[in-house]
Write a protein that holds these residues in place. Structure first.
Motif, short mmCIF file in Angstrom:
data_model
loop_
_atom_site.label_atom_id
_atom_site.label_comp_id
_atom_site.label_asym_id
_atom_site.label_seq_id
_atom_site.Cartn_x
_atom_site.Cartn_y
_atom_site.Cartn_z
N ASP A 35 6.97 -2.75 -11.89
CA ASP A 35 5.79 -3.38 -11.29
C ASP A 35 5.26 -2.51 -10.17
O ASP A 35 6.03 -2.00 -9.34
CB ASP A 35 6.13 -4.77 -10.74
N VAL A 36 3.95 -2.34 -10.13
CA VAL A 36 3.30 -1.52 -9.12
C VAL A 36 2.23 -2.36 -8.45
O VAL A 36 1.36 -2.92 -9.11
CB VAL A 36 2.66 -0.26 -9.75
N LEU A 37 2.32 -2.44 -7.11
CA LEU A 37 1.32 -3.14 -6.32
C LEU A 37 0.52 -2.11 -5.54
O LEU A 37 1.10 -1.33 -4.77
CB LEU A 37 1.97 -4.12 -5.34
N LEU A 38 -0.78 -2.09 -5.74
CA LEU A 38 -1.67 -1.18 -5.04
C LEU A 38 -2.28 -1.94 -3.87
O LEU A 38 -3.05 -2.88 -4.08
CB LEU A 38 -2.75 -0.67 -5.99
N LEU A 39 -1.90 -1.58 -2.66
CA LEU A 39 -2.32 -2.28 -1.45
C LEU A 39 -3.52 -1.57 -0.85
O LEU A 39 -3.40 -0.46 -0.31
CB LEU A 39 -1.15 -2.35 -0.46
N GLU A 40 -4.67 -2.21 -0.95
CA GLU A 40 -5.93 -1.60 -0.55
C GLU A 40 -6.52 -2.32 0.66
O GLU A 40 -6.28 -3.50 0.86
CB GLU A 40 -6.92 -1.67 -1.72
N GLY A 41 -7.30 -1.59 1.43
CA GLY A 41 -7.98 -2.15 2.59
C GLY A 41 -7.96 -1.16 3.73
O GLY A 41 -7.18 -0.21 3.73
N PRO A 42 -8.80 -1.38 4.73
CA PRO A 42 -8.87 -0.45 5.85
C PRO A 42 -7.64 -0.54 6.75
O PRO A 42 -6.81 -1.44 6.61
CB PRO A 42 -10.14 -0.90 6.60
N ILE A 43 -7.54 0.39 7.67
CA ILE A 43 -6.46 0.38 8.67
C ILE A 43 -6.52 -0.96 9.42
O ILE A 43 -7.60 -1.42 9.80
CB ILE A 43 -6.61 1.57 9.65
N GLY A 44 -5.36 -1.58 9.57
CA GLY A 44 -5.28 -2.85 10.29
C GLY A 44 -5.56 -4.08 9.46
O GLY A 44 -5.62 -5.19 9.99
N ALA A 45 -5.72 -3.92 8.15
CA ALA A 45 -6.05 -5.05 7.30
C ALA A 45 -4.85 -5.88 6.89
O ALA A 45 -5.02 -6.98 6.37
CB ALA A 45 -6.79 -4.57 6.05
N GLY A 46 -3.63 -5.37 7.09
CA GLY A 46 -2.44 -6.15 6.76
C GLY A 46 -1.60 -5.62 5.62
O GLY A 46 -0.64 -6.27 5.20
N LYS A 47 -1.90 -4.43 5.14
CA LYS A 47 -1.15 -3.86 4.01
C LYS A 47 0.32 -3.66 4.36
O LYS A 47 1.21 -4.06 3.60
CB LYS A 47 -1.76 -2.50 3.60
N THR A 48 0.58 -3.03 5.49
CA THR A 48 1.96 -2.73 5.87
C THR A 48 2.73 -4.00 6.19
O THR A 48 3.90 -4.14 5.81
CB THR A 48 2.01 -1.74 7.04
N HIS A 49 2.10 -4.96 6.85
CA HIS A 49 2.78 -6.23 7.14
C HIS A 49 3.19 -6.92 5.83
O HIS A 49 4.30 -7.42 5.71
CB HIS A 49 1.88 -7.15 7.97
N PHE A 50 2.29 -6.93 4.86
CA PHE A 50 2.59 -7.53 3.56
C PHE A 50 3.77 -6.80 2.91
O PHE A 50 4.72 -7.43 2.44
CB PHE A 50 1.36 -7.46 2.66
N ALA A 51 3.72 -5.46 2.89
CA ALA A 51 4.79 -4.68 2.25
C ALA A 51 6.12 -4.91 2.95
O ALA A 51 7.15 -5.12 2.29
CB ALA A 51 4.43 -3.20 2.26
N ARG A 52 6.14 -4.87 4.27
CA ARG A 52 7.38 -5.12 5.03
C ARG A 52 7.96 -6.48 4.70
O ARG A 52 9.16 -6.62 4.50
CB ARG A 52 7.10 -5.08 6.53
N SER A 53 7.10 -7.49 4.68
CA SER A 53 7.56 -8.85 4.41
C SER A 53 8.15 -8.96 3.01
O SER A 53 9.19 -9.60 2.81
CB SER A 53 6.40 -9.83 4.57
N LEU A 54 7.49 -8.34 2.04
CA LEU A 54 7.99 -8.38 0.66
C LEU A 54 9.35 -7.68 0.58
O LEU A 54 10.30 -8.22 0.01
CB LEU A 54 6.97 -7.73 -0.27
#
Length: 160
Positions: A35-54
């Motif tokens: 499974d591959v999740l492509l996390l898109e959005g500008p800096i500060g949009a929450g991509k890293t927080h989502f990835a860390r939480s997962l």
């Protein structure tokens, strides 16, 4: 019924970081190698927080989950197999993603890819697109788009 290659979309409001973390854990429970999740959005949009939480939701022993901005890739061992968390912001082209081993990881690991536009045409078919947008200081909007999802991911999309 949609054609198998038609994307299935769902938009969600995430009012605070905990709502983002809860969604990440729920999705993480459904993921499997390949499974591959492509996390898109500008800096500060929450991509890293989502990835860390997962990632933290799947670790058997708690550990620090740093942003891979400078290391480019962080790999974690879980009971489900390896999780690759990649931040491709500093890459200049798809060839560098190949050098990192991402194309092989797409087949054998759960992959969370920030700045997936750097992959060019290396984006694997069936990858899930998660687009984050900041809507307030702590709130986010998420659009989740799946193309040809596995049945349990389709069920997840319908349940959220």
């Amino acid at each position: 019924m949609s054609a198998p290659d038609a994307p299935l979309c769902r938009s969600l409001d995430l009012p605070d970081p905990q709502a983002t973390a809860d969604l990440a854990a729920r999705l993480g429970a459904r993921l499997q190698p390949g499974d591959v999740l492509l996390l898109e959005g500008p800096i500060g949009a929450g991509k890293t927080h989502f990835a860390r939480s997962l990632i933290q939701s799947l670790l058997t022993e708690p550990e620090d989950v740093p942003s891979p901005t400078f290391t480019l890739v962080q790999v974690y061992d879980t009971e489900k197999g390896e999780i690759w968390h990649a931040d491709l912001y500093r890459l200049t082209g798809p060839d560098e993603a190949v050098e990192l081993g991402l194309t092989e990881a797409f087949e054998t690991a759960i992959c969370l890819i920030e700045w997936p536009d750097r992959l060019g045409d290396l984006v694997p078919p069936g990858a899930a697109h998660l687009t984050f947008t900041a809507t307030g200081e702590d709130s986010r909007a998420l659009t989740l788009r799946l193309t040809d999802p596995r049945p349990d991911l389709l069920e997840f999309l319908r349940d959220i």
